[in-house]
Design an enzyme around this catalytic site. Structure first.
Site, short mmCIF file in Angstrom:
data_model
loop_
_atom_site.label_atom_id
_atom_site.label_comp_id
_atom_site.label_asym_id
_atom_site.label_seq_id
_atom_site.Cartn_x
_atom_site.Cartn_y
_atom_site.Cartn_z
N ASP A 99 11.66 19.67 39.62
CA ASP A 99 12.93 19.90 40.31
C ASP A 99 13.61 18.56 40.56
OD1 ASP A 99 14.88 20.24 42.46
OD2 ASP A 99 14.12 22.30 42.53
N ARG A 154 21.14 27.42 41.81
CA ARG A 154 20.67 28.61 41.08
C ARG A 154 20.06 29.60 42.06
NH1 ARG A 154 17.09 27.18 35.97
NH2 ARG A 154 15.49 26.91 37.57
N THR A 200 17.37 35.35 40.24
CA THR A 200 18.04 35.66 38.97
C THR A 200 18.31 34.39 38.14
OG1 THR A 200 20.25 35.39 39.90
CG2 THR A 200 19.23 37.58 40.08
N ASP A 245 14.93 17.82 44.19
CA ASP A 245 13.85 17.52 45.13
C ASP A 245 13.26 16.14 44.86
OD1 ASP A 245 14.01 19.84 46.58
OD2 ASP A 245 12.50 20.90 45.41
C1 PRP Z 1 19.16 22.43 39.37
C2 PRP Z 1 19.71 21.28 38.55
C3 PRP Z 1 20.89 21.90 37.86
C4 PRP Z 1 20.43 23.31 37.62
C5 PRP Z 1 20.03 23.46 36.18
O1 PRP Z 1 19.89 22.61 40.54
O2 PRP Z 1 20.05 20.15 39.29
O3 PRP Z 1 22.07 21.88 38.62
O4 PRP Z 1 19.31 23.52 38.49
O5 PRP Z 1 19.65 24.73 35.91
P1 PRP Z 1 20.53 25.72 35.02
O6 PRP Z 1 20.90 24.99 33.78
O7 PRP Z 1 19.58 26.85 34.76
O8 PRP Z 1 21.72 26.16 35.80
P2 PRP Z 1 19.35 23.54 41.73
O9 PRP Z 1 19.77 24.96 41.52
O10 PRP Z 1 17.89 23.32 41.89
O11 PRP Z 1 20.16 23.04 42.96
P3 PRP Z 1 19.94 21.71 43.82
O12 PRP Z 1 20.18 20.54 42.89
O13 PRP Z 1 20.99 21.79 44.87
O14 PRP Z 1 18.55 21.71 44.36
N1 URA Z 2 16.40 22.61 37.72
C1 URA Z 2 15.55 21.57 37.80
O1 URA Z 2 15.68 20.72 38.70
N2 URA Z 2 14.55 21.49 36.91
C2 URA Z 2 14.37 22.39 35.94
O2 URA Z 2 13.45 22.25 35.14
C3 URA Z 2 15.28 23.47 35.87
C4 URA Z 2 16.28 23.55 36.76
#
Ligand code: PRP
Ligand code: URA
Length: 211
Positions: A202, A106, A110, A205
């Site tokens: 998260d 994400r 935005t 993480d």
């Molecule tokens: C997080 C999570 C999803 C997404 C959900 O990923 O693992 O993929 O956000 O959010 P959304 O429904 O609003 O799209 P992140 O962008 O943190 O990426 P990462 O797992 O690589 O850290």
């Molecule tokens: N991605 C995450 O990992 N946690 C949230 O709550 C939203 C997006």
């Protein structure tokens, strides 16, 4: 929830393990194990409509016709990174599944999905596709993944997450009403940074220990 293709699992084991995951004091090791355990427990429900065929089998006592899974491939599609945390747990019960990878993150400002990687089995269109991501917040990442899978001809798709926000469910219903959503919990809302409330933080993480 007014949609008949949204399934929320209220099994006590799933609820208990999810509550442990929500605790901010849960360690990375425990969180990672819990994600896999919840994923395994969810498979039972997610696969309850898999097609069966008859097969003649000789037991030590007699020969008869029994049910076995039809020869239809299952493809798991984890959304990177956090979806990776669910793969092992699902493979425990569907060890022959293939795994396609979808890289989406994400935009921090935005919250729009940014796609950076996609590697699918060549014949993914013919398989039952299970999209995996613990967090279903705005729904942007999952909808983008499903857009790409439909472009490749996939039509039998399921979305599996641990925690969903109402915003994501609404978005999926608008953009992909044909895709059933399976989740362990439907939480209250999103906060100003589009994190799920109360959620579990998260997920990427917490699985990989990057914060
Ligand atoms: C997080 C999570 C999803 C997404 C959900 O990923 O693992 O993929 O956000 O959010 P959304 O429904 O609003 O799209 P992140 O962008 O943190 O990426 P990462 O797992 O690589 O850290
Ligand atoms: N991605 C995450 O990992 N946690 C949230 O709550 C939203 C997006």
């Amino acid at each position: 929830m007014p949609y008949d293709n949204v399934f929320i699992f209220d099994h006590p084991l799933i609820q208990h393990k999810l509550s442990l995951m929500r605790d901010k004091n849960t360690s990375t090791k425990d969180f990672r194990e819990l994600v896999n355990e919840v994923a395994t427990l969810m498979v039972y429900e997610i696969t309850k409509d898999l097609p069966l065929v008859d097969k003649v089998i000789e037991t030590p006592v007699a020969t008869d016709t029994f049910k076995v899974l039809a020869d239809k491939e299952v493809t798991l599609v984890p959304i990177l990174r956090a979806g990776l945390g669910m793969v092992e747990g699902v493979l425990k019960l569907i060890p022959t599944a293939r795994v396609g990878h979808m890289g989406v993150y994400r935009d921090p400002e935005t919250h729009a999905p940014i796609e950076y990687y996609c590697k699918m089995p060549a014949d993914v269109a013919d398989s039952i596709v299970i999209v995996l991501d613990p967090m279903f917040a705005t729904g942007g990442s999952a909808c983008a993944a499903i857009d790409r899978l439909k472009e490749r001809g996939c039509s039998d798709l399921r979305m599996v997450c641990m925690v969903a926000a109402p915003e994501a469910i609404e978005r999926m219903h608008k953009e992909h009403p044909d895709v059933p959503v399976y989740c362990a919990a439907l939480d209250k809302c999103l906060n100003s940074t589009a994190y799920i409330v109360p959620g579990l933080g998260d997920a990427g993480d917490r699985i990989f220990g990057t914060k």
